[in-house]
Design a protein around this motif. Structure first.
Motif, PDB file in Angstrom:
ATOM      1  N   ASP A  97       0.956  -1.169   0.057  1.00  0.00           N
ATOM      2  CA  ASP A  97      -0.065   0.003  -0.016  1.00  0.00           C
ATOM      3  C   ASP A  97       0.764   1.063  -0.007  1.00  0.00           C
ATOM      4  O   ASP A  97       1.933   1.254   0.851  1.00  0.00           O
ATOM      5  CB  ASP A  97      -0.928   0.190   1.129  1.00  0.00           C
ATOM      6  CG  ASP A  97      -1.904  -1.039   1.228  1.00  0.00           C
ATOM      7  OD1 ASP A  97      -2.987  -0.645   0.349  1.00  0.00           O
ATOM      8  OD2 ASP A  97      -1.876  -2.085   1.777  1.00  0.00           O
ATOM      9  N   LEU A  98       0.400   2.062  -0.802  1.00  0.00           N
ATOM     10  CA  LEU A  98       1.102   3.501  -0.779  1.00  0.00           C
ATOM     11  C   LEU A  98       0.573   4.366   0.462  1.00  0.00           C
ATOM     12  O   LEU A  98      -0.520   4.559   0.723  1.00  0.00           O
ATOM     13  CB  LEU A  98       0.657   4.239  -2.085  1.00  0.00           C
ATOM     14  CG  LEU A  98       1.431   5.731  -2.225  1.00  0.00           C
ATOM     15  CD1 LEU A  98       2.781   5.763  -2.410  1.00  0.00           C
ATOM     16  CD2 LEU A  98       0.730   6.314  -3.714  1.00  0.00           C
ATOM     17  N   ILE A  99       1.524   4.415   1.096  1.00  0.00           N
ATOM     18  CA  ILE A  99       1.301   5.316   2.592  1.00  0.00           C
ATOM     19  C   ILE A  99       1.690   6.698   2.477  1.00  0.00           C
ATOM     20  O   ILE A  99       1.243   7.449   3.498  1.00  0.00           O
ATOM     21  CB  ILE A  99       1.735   4.582   3.698  1.00  0.00           C
ATOM     22  CG1 ILE A  99       3.297   4.659   3.815  1.00  0.00           C
ATOM     23  CG2 ILE A  99       1.204   3.067   3.900  1.00  0.00           C
ATOM     24  CD1 ILE A  99       3.887   3.967   4.917  1.00  0.00           C
ATOM     25  N   LYS A 100       2.550   7.187   1.610  1.00  0.00           N
ATOM     26  CA  LYS A 100       2.916   8.437   1.357  1.00  0.00           C
ATOM     27  C   LYS A 100       3.480   8.850   0.254  1.00  0.00           C
ATOM     28  O   LYS A 100       4.144   7.934  -0.419  1.00  0.00           O
ATOM     29  CB  LYS A 100       4.060   8.660   2.544  1.00  0.00           C
ATOM     30  CG  LYS A 100       4.601  10.223   2.582  1.00  0.00           C
ATOM     31  CD  LYS A 100       5.536  10.651   3.647  1.00  0.00           C
ATOM     32  CE  LYS A 100       5.958  12.025   3.607  1.00  0.00           C
ATOM     33  NZ  LYS A 100       7.026  12.057   4.911  1.00  0.00           N
ATOM     34  N   ALA A 101       2.975   9.921  -0.428  1.00  0.00           N
ATOM     35  CA  ALA A 101       3.315  10.521  -1.741  1.00  0.00           C
ATOM     36  C   ALA A 101       3.722  11.974  -1.591  1.00  0.00           C
ATOM     37  O   ALA A 101       2.943  12.805  -1.009  1.00  0.00           O
ATOM     38  CB  ALA A 101       2.393  10.374  -2.768  1.00  0.00           C
ATOM     39  N   GLY A 102       5.076  12.198  -1.945  1.00  0.00           N
ATOM     40  CA  GLY A 102       5.721  13.403  -1.831  1.00  0.00           C
ATOM     41  C   GLY A 102       6.893  13.659  -2.697  1.00  0.00           C
ATOM     42  O   GLY A 102       7.078  13.013  -3.736  1.00  0.00           O
ATOM     43  N   ASN A 103       7.650  14.877  -2.262  1.00  0.00           N
ATOM     44  CA  ASN A 103       8.910  15.223  -2.955  1.00  0.00           C
ATOM     45  C   ASN A 103      10.013  15.486  -1.946  1.00  0.00           C
ATOM     46  O   ASN A 103       9.748  15.965  -0.989  1.00  0.00           O
ATOM     47  CB  ASN A 103       8.835  16.218  -3.953  1.00  0.00           C
ATOM     48  CG  ASN A 103       8.152  15.923  -5.328  1.00  0.00           C
ATOM     49  OD1 ASN A 103       6.821  15.642  -5.275  1.00  0.00           O
ATOM     50  ND2 ASN A 103       8.803  15.970  -6.052  1.00  0.00           N
TER      51      ASN A 103
END
Length: 264
Positions: free
Chosen positions: A252-258
């Motif tokens: 599961d994707l739990i964080k998306a950022g840069n």
């Protein structure tokens, strides 16, 4: 238990147990992925995606993928570490990297540093397209292995995950990916099964593309990977399911950022 955890998080669909296959009926021939528009990629420099991999209800590992634009090439990195019960009984950490050389989508290097109880893995594989071979350097033993590369462009298991996010997907579309892994070239067959709205983990219900990836030529393994990409410009992989002989796994994707720009 080491192999399934690492393979699952890396999305190695070349050696997994049976996945949910497409419905029976006429099967169109897969086609090679369309040329990639490097000026309009679904990700930007510094994109960081953090995933949690679970075995049933238990946390097993966590990893973060980071994409870096190095000017004349893209570099994809994965930092991986065990969690929960796995960390108690078989702790591991790893750093994996791969280098993608535009303007033709093709991997030119893949490597890993992996630290496990009583074992350390340090190696790198480079592809020479002029000579049509790959060279695997196993730094921990000092050994070098070479193997043939038949195609003009191949993926490694890391660049393939990003390659799946490129281009247009519609239900019924099929693509063949040529992938090198260990000491040989293999095939992975991907099909877009459906466009559907679903919620996963922290992600509210939204339009998603359901993609299945199955092994093709060059591997004796059976199985596959089922993943869901957002049906928008970013093509974010928000969830994946793996039915493995050791149990049922989910990613599961739990964080998306840069992450901040790299220092020059």
């Amino acid at each position: 238990m080491r192999v399934p955890f690492l393979a699952a998080l890396l999305g190695v669909a070349l050696g997994l147990s049976p996945a949910r296959l497409p419905a029976a009926g006429p099967t169109p021939a897969p086609i090679s992925a369309a040329p990639v528009d490097f000026k309009h990629l679904p990700w930007t420099d510094g994109e960081a995606l953090t995933y949690l991999i679970s075995l049933s209800a238990f946390e097993a590992a966590q990893g973060t993928f980071v994409a870096r634009n190095r000017g004349d090439h893209w570099e994809f990195n994965l930092a991986l570490a065990s969690r929960g019960l796995v960390d108690d009984f078989y702790p591991f950490t790893g750093t994996f990297w791969c280098i993608l050389a535009p303007s033709l989508w093709r991997s030119v290097e893949y490597g890993e540093y992996r630290f496990e109880p009583r074992r350390t893995i340090r190696e790198r594989t480079r592809i020479d397209y002029l000579q049509h071979h790959g060279t695997r350097e196993i730094w921990t033993t000092g050994k070098t292995k070479t193997f043939p590369i038949a195609e003009e462009a191949v993926d490694d298991i890391g660049t393939m995950l990003y390659h799946l996010r490129t281009g247009v997907w519609n239900p019924g579309d099929r693509r063949v990916f040529h992938v090198y892994e260990s000491d040989s070239e293999k095939e992975a067959l991907a099909e877009c099964q459906a466009r559907e709205s679903r919620a996963f983990g922290i992600w509210a219900s939204q339009p998603l593309l359901r993609i299945v990836v199955l092994p093709g030529k060059g591997t004796h393994h059976r199985g596959g990977l089922m993943l869901w990409l957002t049906d928008d410009a970013r093509r974010l992989p928000v969830h994946a399911d793996l039915d493995f002989r050791y149990g049922s796994f989910s990613i599961d994707l739990i964080k998306a950022g840069n992450v901040p720009p790299a220092k020059k």
